[in-house]
Design an enzyme around this catalytic site. Structure first.
Site, PDB file in Angstrom:
ATOM      1  N   HIS A  67       0.940  -1.202  -0.070  1.00 18.87           N
ATOM      2  CA  HIS A  67      -0.107  -0.016  -0.095  1.00 18.87           C
ATOM      3  C   HIS A  67       0.954   1.223  -0.103  1.00 18.87           C
ATOM      4  CE1 HIS A  67      -3.547   2.177   0.290  1.00 18.87           C
ATOM      5  NE2 HIS A  67      -3.315   2.683   1.313  1.00 18.87           N
ATOM      6  N   GLN A  72       2.696  11.365  -1.167  1.00 20.79           N
ATOM      7  CA  GLN A  72       2.588  11.838   0.185  1.00 20.79           C
ATOM      8  C   GLN A  72       4.023  11.625   0.679  1.00 20.79           C
ATOM      9  OE1 GLN A  72      -0.462   9.850   2.526  1.00 20.79           O
ATOM     10  NE2 GLN A  72      -2.059  10.266   0.998  1.00 20.79           N
ATOM     11  N   ARG A  93      -5.344  15.165   6.918  1.00 19.32           N
ATOM     12  CA  ARG A  93      -5.879  15.098   5.389  1.00 19.32           C
ATOM     13  C   ARG A  93      -6.124  16.246   4.947  1.00 19.32           C
ATOM     14  NH1 ARG A  93     -11.704  12.872   3.554  1.00 19.32           N
ATOM     15  NH2 ARG A  93     -12.113  14.752   4.359  1.00 19.32           N
ATOM     16  N   TYR A 132      -4.967   7.782  -6.660  1.00 18.59           N
ATOM     17  CA  TYR A 132      -6.067   8.510  -7.092  1.00 18.59           C
ATOM     18  C   TYR A 132      -5.916   9.982  -7.341  1.00 18.59           C
ATOM     19  CZ  TYR A 132      -5.312  10.035  -2.235  1.00 18.59           C
ATOM     20  OH  TYR A 132      -4.690  10.226  -1.091  1.00 18.59           O
ATOM     21  N   HIS A 216     -11.402   3.612  -3.307  1.00 18.30           N
ATOM     22  CA  HIS A 216     -10.823   4.533  -2.279  1.00 18.30           C
ATOM     23  C   HIS A 216     -11.223   4.034  -1.007  1.00 18.30           C
ATOM     24  CE1 HIS A 216     -10.455   7.756   0.519  1.00 18.30           C
ATOM     25  NE2 HIS A 216      -9.205   7.911  -0.059  1.00 18.30           N
ATOM     26  N   ARG A 219     -16.897   5.269   1.833  1.00 20.68           N
ATOM     27  CA  ARG A 219     -17.586   6.817   2.059  1.00 20.68           C
ATOM     28  C   ARG A 219     -17.360   7.514   0.791  1.00 20.68           C
ATOM     29  NH1 ARG A 219     -12.402   7.180   4.727  1.00 20.68           N
ATOM     30  NH2 ARG A 219     -10.986   8.674   4.061  1.00 20.68           N
ATOM     31  N   HIS A 243      -9.520   0.910   0.906  1.00 19.30           N
ATOM     32  CA  HIS A 243      -9.361   1.522   2.500  1.00 19.30           C
ATOM     33  C   HIS A 243     -10.734   1.002   3.093  1.00 19.30           C
ATOM     34  CE1 HIS A 243      -6.652   4.992   0.692  1.00 19.30           C
ATOM     35  NE2 HIS A 243      -6.090   4.301   1.243  1.00 19.30           N
ATOM     36  N   GLU A 246     -10.780   2.358   8.653  1.00 24.12           N
ATOM     37  CA  GLU A 246      -9.339   3.031   9.180  1.00 24.12           C
ATOM     38  C   GLU A 246      -9.797   3.773  10.479  1.00 24.12           C
ATOM     39  OE1 GLU A 246      -5.734   5.606   7.537  1.00 24.12           O
ATOM     40  OE2 GLU A 246      -7.260   5.671   6.323  1.00 24.12           O
ATOM     41  N   HIS A 280      -5.873  -1.289   6.029  1.00 22.27           N
ATOM     42  CA  HIS A 280      -6.152  -0.792   7.293  1.00 22.27           C
ATOM     43  C   HIS A 280      -6.794  -1.939   8.079  1.00 22.27           C
ATOM     44  CE1 HIS A 280      -3.807   2.409   6.246  1.00 22.27           C
ATOM     45  NE2 HIS A 280      -4.905   3.043   5.346  1.00 22.27           N
ATOM     46  N   ASP A 331       2.032   3.126   3.087  1.00 22.99           N
ATOM     47  CA  ASP A 331       1.226   3.968   3.048  1.00 22.99           C
ATOM     48  C   ASP A 331       1.810   5.548   2.598  1.00 22.99           C
ATOM     49  OD1 ASP A 331      -1.123   5.150   3.010  1.00 22.99           O
ATOM     50  OD2 ASP A 331      -2.003   4.482   5.020  1.00 22.99           O
TER      51      ASP A 331
END
Length: 470
Positions: A67, A72, A93, A132, A216, A219, A243, A246, A280, A331
């Site tokens: 992952h 990031q 975030r 993404y 993703h 949600r 995901h 998490e 996660h 991650d």
């Protein structure tokens, strides 16, 4: 003789004094790769043939980093201050989105190349990129809709690491928010868009590159879209990543919107199968773990990021007792070494339960914590990357790590405790050489052409953070 200087060869013959085969150390191992970069022969108990290259230390298979969000890496270490009353995953975030909204395809390639070389030095030979970051900052497609994907693919090829690219279904801001936020516009991709991207990328597959698909999170995708993607991918060989659970807020919102917890919803909808990788899976109940086990799905745990973000601790004893595959990922890349991920997978449980060696299973003949976690991550990581075979076995890609037994953390350690020391002794620099698909990508502790890569990364970081701070 030592490992060869020529990194271009795929076919070759190597001999290791010790190597990790079939879940244990074995002696005098002959390793032969074919012209396609896969193992053609793996045989223990063989005296070193005169035409084989003698490796300079014990050998482990390369590990899959299951992952990754490569961009990031440009945010790692830059969110460790709190200027307001509270700080949690959601405030992190929002700050991370400032990086996501600023980088170009060229920036992403520079960041990812630097990162992927770090991952090789950390013992990973393959990475699953949960991708993404699709469009321009205003949400408009690039002239080449796959510009960001191609940047990541080029970075992996430059670094020499294997890559599974996972275009991500991402279409809403939350269960009760049918549209994306302004700072999420460049993430948008519906189920059919994900499938088109997968088809284009899968057509480019080769020994060190393949593609799967991802959602993703529940949600961020409507139920009908998740089912649409599952229908499109019904005959796909590649993995499906997601995901899930998490954050406790995500679980609560899912319960409110659907009447079920996230993994409970996936199981009830008949979506889970052995291709599904639940990233996660931090907040679960035993019935959900049992459902994952029955479906043959697996979990991907990211201990350093989950700790950094304050996510919580996964139910490691529950996953282990159920026999669910457990891969690891870095991650957000606050660390880039699998030894640290495995160390914190166990240490989190020790802090929670106030016991030691919780992952060991002497009743199953597995008294060594590091060896059990390592073997789980090795096997599950190959599956998470969509590899039919993984490790030092015939048919698997010819990846390996040569351990430097002169590393400070390993000096004087008995051979059958090498994995224990690698994971639980002081961090070191243990990988003398790293091979991917029969090619040396790290030799004498040095990756190929690191200086220009570091300079490009430094330039991107300077531009991102010269006038702005997280």
């Amino acid at each position: 003789m030592s490992a060869p200087a020529n990194s271009a060869n795929r076919a070759g013959r190597w001999w290791a004094p010790h190597a990790w085969l079939d879940g244990r150390w074995q002696d005098d191992v002959l390793l032969v790769s074919d012209s396609g970069g896969r193992w053609a022969t793996v045989q223990a108990g063989v005296p070193c043939p005169p035409d084989a290259q003698k490796l300079a230390g014990p050998v482990l298979p390369g590990l899959v980093n299951a992952h990754s969000h490569a961009f990031q890496r440009a945010f790692a270490g830059l969110s460790e201050r709190r200027e307001h009353a509270g700080d949690d995953f959601w405030s992190w975030r929002d700050r991370m989105y400032r990086v996501a909204g600023a980088v170009t395809p060229d920036d992403v390639q520079a960041i990812a190349t630097h990162l992927y070389r770090e991952l090789l030095a950390g013992g990973y030979t393959h990475v699953c990129e949960f991708h993404y970051l699709q469009h321009q900052p205003d949400g408009a497609p690039h002239a080449d809709p796959l510009a960001m994907s191609h940047a990541l693919k080029a970075a992996a090829e430059d670094a020499g690491i294997g890559l599974t690219l996972l275009p991500v279904l991402y279409e809403r801001a939350g269960f009760a928010q049918p549209a994306l936020r302004q700072d999420q516009r460049r993430f948008h991709l519906d189920a059919d868009g994900v499938w088109r991207a997968h088809q284009a990328l899968a057509a480019q597959s080769h020994a060190t590159f393949n593609a799967g698909v991802a959602v993703h999170s529940l949600r961020a995708a409507a139920p009908a879209s998740v089912h649409r993607l599952a229908q499109l991918a019904r005959g796909m060989d590649g993995p499906v990543h997601l995901h899930v659970a998490e954050q406790t807020a995500e679980v609560e919102d899912c319960l409110s919107a659907t009447g079920r917890r996230p993994i409970e919803w996936l199981a009830a909808e008949g979506l889970l199968d052995p291709r599904w990788q639940l990233v996660h899976a931090t907040h679960t109940v035993p019935a959900e773990i049992d459902a994952v086990a029955r479906a043959g799905s697996a979990a991907v745990i990211c201990p350093s990021t989950e700790a950094n973000l304050g996510d919580g601790l996964a139910d490691l004893p529950g996953w282990l007792d159920a026999g669910v595959g457990l891969a690891i990922g870095s991650d957000s890349h606050v660390t880039r070494s699998w030894t640290e991920e495995l160390r914190w997978m166990e240490y989190g449980q020790r802090l929670l339960h106030r016991k030691r060696n919780l992952a060991a299973a002497p009743d199953l003949g597995q008294p060594a914590t590091a060896a059990r976690l390592w073997q789980l991550a090795l096997d599950a990581g190959g599956r998470a990357a969509g590899q039919a075979a993984w490790g030092l076995r015939v048919g698997a890609r010819a990846d390996l790590l040569v351990i430097d037994t002169a590393d400070a953390a390993l000096v004087g350690v008995p051979g059958d405790h090498r994995l224990d020391a690698l994971v639980f002794s002081s961090p070191g620099w243990p990988w003398r050489e790293v091979m991917v698909a029969g090619r040396w990508v790290v030799q004498a502790h040095r990756a190929r052409s690191t200086d220009p890569t570091a300079a490009r990364f430094a330039d991107v970081m300077d531009r991102l953070w010269r006038t702005d701070r997280p």
